[in-house]
Write a protein that holds these residues in place. Structure first.
Motif, short mmCIF file in Angstrom:
data_model
loop_
_atom_site.label_atom_id
_atom_site.label_comp_id
_atom_site.label_asym_id
_atom_site.label_seq_id
_atom_site.Cartn_x
_atom_site.Cartn_y
_atom_site.Cartn_z
N LYS A 139 0.84 -1.20 0.00
CA LYS A 139 0.00 0.00 0.00
C LYS A 139 0.88 1.25 0.00
CE LYS A 139 -3.76 2.33 2.47
NZ LYS A 139 -4.73 2.24 3.60
N ILE A 140 1.93 1.22 0.81
CA ILE A 140 2.87 2.34 0.86
C ILE A 140 3.58 2.52 -0.48
CG2 ILE A 140 4.96 3.22 1.97
CD1 ILE A 140 4.06 1.67 4.50
N ILE A 141 4.07 1.41 -1.03
CA ILE A 141 4.79 1.47 -2.31
C ILE A 141 3.87 1.96 -3.43
CG2 ILE A 141 5.98 0.10 -4.06
CD1 ILE A 141 7.64 0.65 -1.54
N SER A 142 2.59 1.55 -3.39
CA SER A 142 1.66 1.97 -4.45
C SER A 142 1.49 3.48 -4.47
CB SER A 142 0.30 1.28 -4.27
OG SER A 142 -0.40 1.78 -3.14
N ARG A 143 1.59 4.10 -3.31
CA ARG A 143 1.48 5.56 -3.25
C ARG A 143 2.74 6.24 -3.77
NH1 ARG A 143 -2.48 3.47 -1.24
NH2 ARG A 143 -4.33 4.56 -0.46
N LEU A 144 3.88 5.61 -3.56
CA LEU A 144 5.10 6.12 -4.17
C LEU A 144 5.03 5.98 -5.69
CD1 LEU A 144 7.93 4.79 -1.82
CD2 LEU A 144 7.11 7.14 -2.05
N GLU A 179 -8.99 5.29 -3.10
CA GLU A 179 -7.93 5.72 -2.18
C GLU A 179 -7.64 4.69 -1.10
OE1 GLU A 179 -5.74 8.23 -2.04
OE2 GLU A 179 -6.42 8.72 -4.06
N ARG A 180 -8.65 3.99 -0.65
CA ARG A 180 -8.41 3.04 0.45
C ARG A 180 -7.69 1.79 -0.03
NH1 ARG A 180 -11.51 -1.44 1.05
NH2 ARG A 180 -13.43 -1.65 -0.17
N GLY A 181 -7.71 1.52 -1.33
CA GLY A 181 -6.96 0.41 -1.88
C GLY A 181 -7.72 -0.91 -1.85
N GLY A 182 -7.08 -1.94 -2.42
CA GLY A 182 -7.67 -3.27 -2.45
C GLY A 182 -8.55 -3.54 -3.64
N TYR A 183 -8.50 -2.67 -4.66
CA TYR A 183 -9.31 -2.87 -5.86
C TYR A 183 -8.45 -3.38 -7.02
CZ TYR A 183 -12.90 0.03 -3.61
OH TYR A 183 -13.84 0.54 -2.75
N PHE A 209 -4.35 6.84 -9.71
CA PHE A 209 -4.63 5.87 -8.66
C PHE A 209 -3.34 5.36 -8.02
CE2 PHE A 209 -7.54 4.86 -12.32
CZ PHE A 209 -8.62 5.60 -11.87
N PRO A 210 -3.33 5.09 -6.72
CA PRO A 210 -2.20 4.38 -6.13
C PRO A 210 -2.28 2.91 -6.54
CG PRO A 210 -3.87 4.78 -4.46
CD PRO A 210 -4.35 5.46 -5.71
N ILE A 211 -1.31 2.43 -7.29
CA ILE A 211 -1.41 1.09 -7.86
C ILE A 211 -0.07 0.38 -7.87
CG2 ILE A 211 -3.35 1.59 -9.41
CD1 ILE A 211 -1.31 1.94 -11.65
N VAL A 212 -0.15 -0.94 -8.04
CA VAL A 212 1.00 -1.73 -8.49
C VAL A 212 0.59 -2.31 -9.84
CG1 VAL A 212 1.85 -2.26 -6.18
CG2 VAL A 212 0.21 -3.79 -7.25
N PHE A 213 1.57 -2.57 -10.67
CA PHE A 213 1.31 -2.97 -12.04
C PHE A 213 1.38 -4.48 -12.22
CE2 PHE A 213 2.91 1.35 -12.19
CZ PHE A 213 2.08 1.97 -13.11
N VAL A 214 0.81 -4.95 -13.31
CA VAL A 214 0.95 -6.33 -13.76
C VAL A 214 1.67 -6.28 -15.10
CG1 VAL A 214 -0.23 -8.43 -14.51
CG2 VAL A 214 -1.13 -7.11 -12.59
N SER A 215 2.72 -7.08 -15.24
CA SER A 215 3.53 -7.04 -16.45
C SER A 215 3.90 -8.44 -16.89
CB SER A 215 4.79 -6.19 -16.21
OG SER A 215 5.58 -6.13 -17.39
N LYS A 216 4.31 -8.59 -18.14
CA LYS A 216 4.75 -9.89 -18.63
C LYS A 216 6.02 -10.32 -17.92
CE LYS A 216 7.16 -7.82 -22.60
NZ LYS A 216 7.27 -7.79 -24.08
N LYS A 217 6.20 -11.61 -17.76
CA LYS A 217 7.30 -12.13 -16.94
C LYS A 217 8.68 -11.77 -17.49
CE LYS A 217 7.93 -16.62 -19.19
NZ LYS A 217 8.14 -18.05 -18.98
N GLU A 218 8.78 -11.54 -18.81
CA GLU A 218 10.08 -11.24 -19.41
C GLU A 218 10.70 -9.96 -18.84
OE1 GLU A 218 7.91 -13.99 -22.01
OE2 GLU A 218 7.39 -12.06 -21.08
N VAL A 219 9.84 -9.02 -18.41
CA VAL A 219 10.34 -7.74 -17.89
C VAL A 219 11.21 -7.96 -16.66
CG1 VAL A 219 9.63 -5.53 -16.87
CG2 VAL A 219 8.39 -6.46 -18.83
N ARG A 220 10.90 -9.00 -15.90
CA ARG A 220 11.64 -9.27 -14.66
C ARG A 220 13.14 -9.46 -14.89
NH1 ARG A 220 9.68 -11.63 -9.67
NH2 ARG A 220 11.44 -12.32 -8.40
#
Length: 278
Positions: free
Chosen positions: A37-42, A68-72, A91-102
């Motif tokens: 949640k903290i990282i998503s705001r960064l 804003e409260r998150g969890g969506y 939005f405060p978010i984390v992303f979904v990406s293809k595995k190759e990016v890792r």
């Protein structure tokens, strides 16, 4: 101007790279809950400043405060890597990406630090791991941004939604927030087939040359429409449930919502051309 923007972007990225590392250490030492949640705001602060550098003006229609409260789980149509900048700045978010990016040098580490969830779209047996990773971040009140088309397009039509990524919100009984993204103008000219590729990035386009051209633009205007929510508890946790959920979400992103707005009312539009609202 391009060199100035590029310098600003690289400086911003270097600063946030160090900041995110520091915050991770701080969270670990203090034993703070809700790391993601903290990282998503960064992430939002970083992408908002990126948007400022690129001078992308965004109009939002709908209730963005609900997130804003998150969890969506936020889903959207996909036309470019610019989509992540636009939506990530709202939005405060984390992303979904293809595995190759890792495995990409530097970029992969950056995505790991930012909580990106890597997805293997070719192996359905990985669904269980994907569900676990997404569920863990949702429980920590981080929003997750997902592009169910699986790839970006030229914006003329929306591809069918893949059902595998939707297994996670379905099993965790999450609330999905469908979102429609439309680019309205480039350098004060309406987006058209003649200039859309200055923003859209799809197919076999080269990233570096495209980003270099993007830096030359004076301004971009985008419209983000937040559609009615989809409650996953309404659907069975099965392949049939995933297909139905994908269909409903697809129609929501296209703006096909009846007055009652119930999930059961989203049928019957299969024969219509799946064009996004202009």
């Amino acid at each position: 101007m391009r060199l100035l923007k590029l310098t600003a972007y690289l400086s911003l990225w270097a600063f946030f790279f160090g900041l995110v590392v520091t915050v991770h250490l701080w969270i670990s030492v203090l034993g703070l809950p809700n790391r993601w949640k903290i990282i998503s705001r960064l992430n939002r602060n970083f992408t908002l400043l990126m948007r400022v550098i690129l001078n992308i003006k965004v109009t939002v229609e709908g209730d963005e405060g609900q997130l804003e409260r998150g969890g969506y789980v936020i889903i959207a149509n996909h036309m470019s890597y610019v989509d992540g900048i636009v939506l990530g700045s709202i939005f405060p978010i984390v992303f979904v990406s293809k595995k190759e990016v890792r495995s990409w040098p530097v970029v992969g580490l950056w995505n790991i630090l930012c909580g990106t969830i890597f997805i293997d779209r070719q192996h359905k047996q990985e669904v269980g791991n994907l569900v676990d990773r997404m569920t863990a971040k949702l429980k920590q009140e981080a929003n997750i941004l997902l592009f169910p088309e699986g790839t970006s397009t030229n914006g003329e039509r929306m591809l069918p939604f893949q059902t595998v990524p939707l297994a996670a919100p379905l099993r965790s009984r999450s609330i999905i927030v469908p979102t429609t993204l439309a680019y309205k103008s480039v350098d004060d000219r309406p987006v058209s087939p003649a200039n859309r590729d200055l923003i859209y990035w799809y197919g076999d386009m080269d990233f570096i040359s495209h980003f270099w051209k993007l830096l030359a633009l004076r301004s971009v205007e985008a419209l983000v429409t937040i559609q009615p929510q989809v409650e996953c508890f309404r659907y069975p946790d099965s392949s049939v449930g995933r297909k139905k959920l994908a269909e409903v979400c697809y129609n929501r992103v296209l703006g096909r919502v009846t007055e009652r707005g119930s999930d059961q009312d989203d049928d019957g539009d299969e024969d219509r051309e799946p064009r996004l609202p202009s």
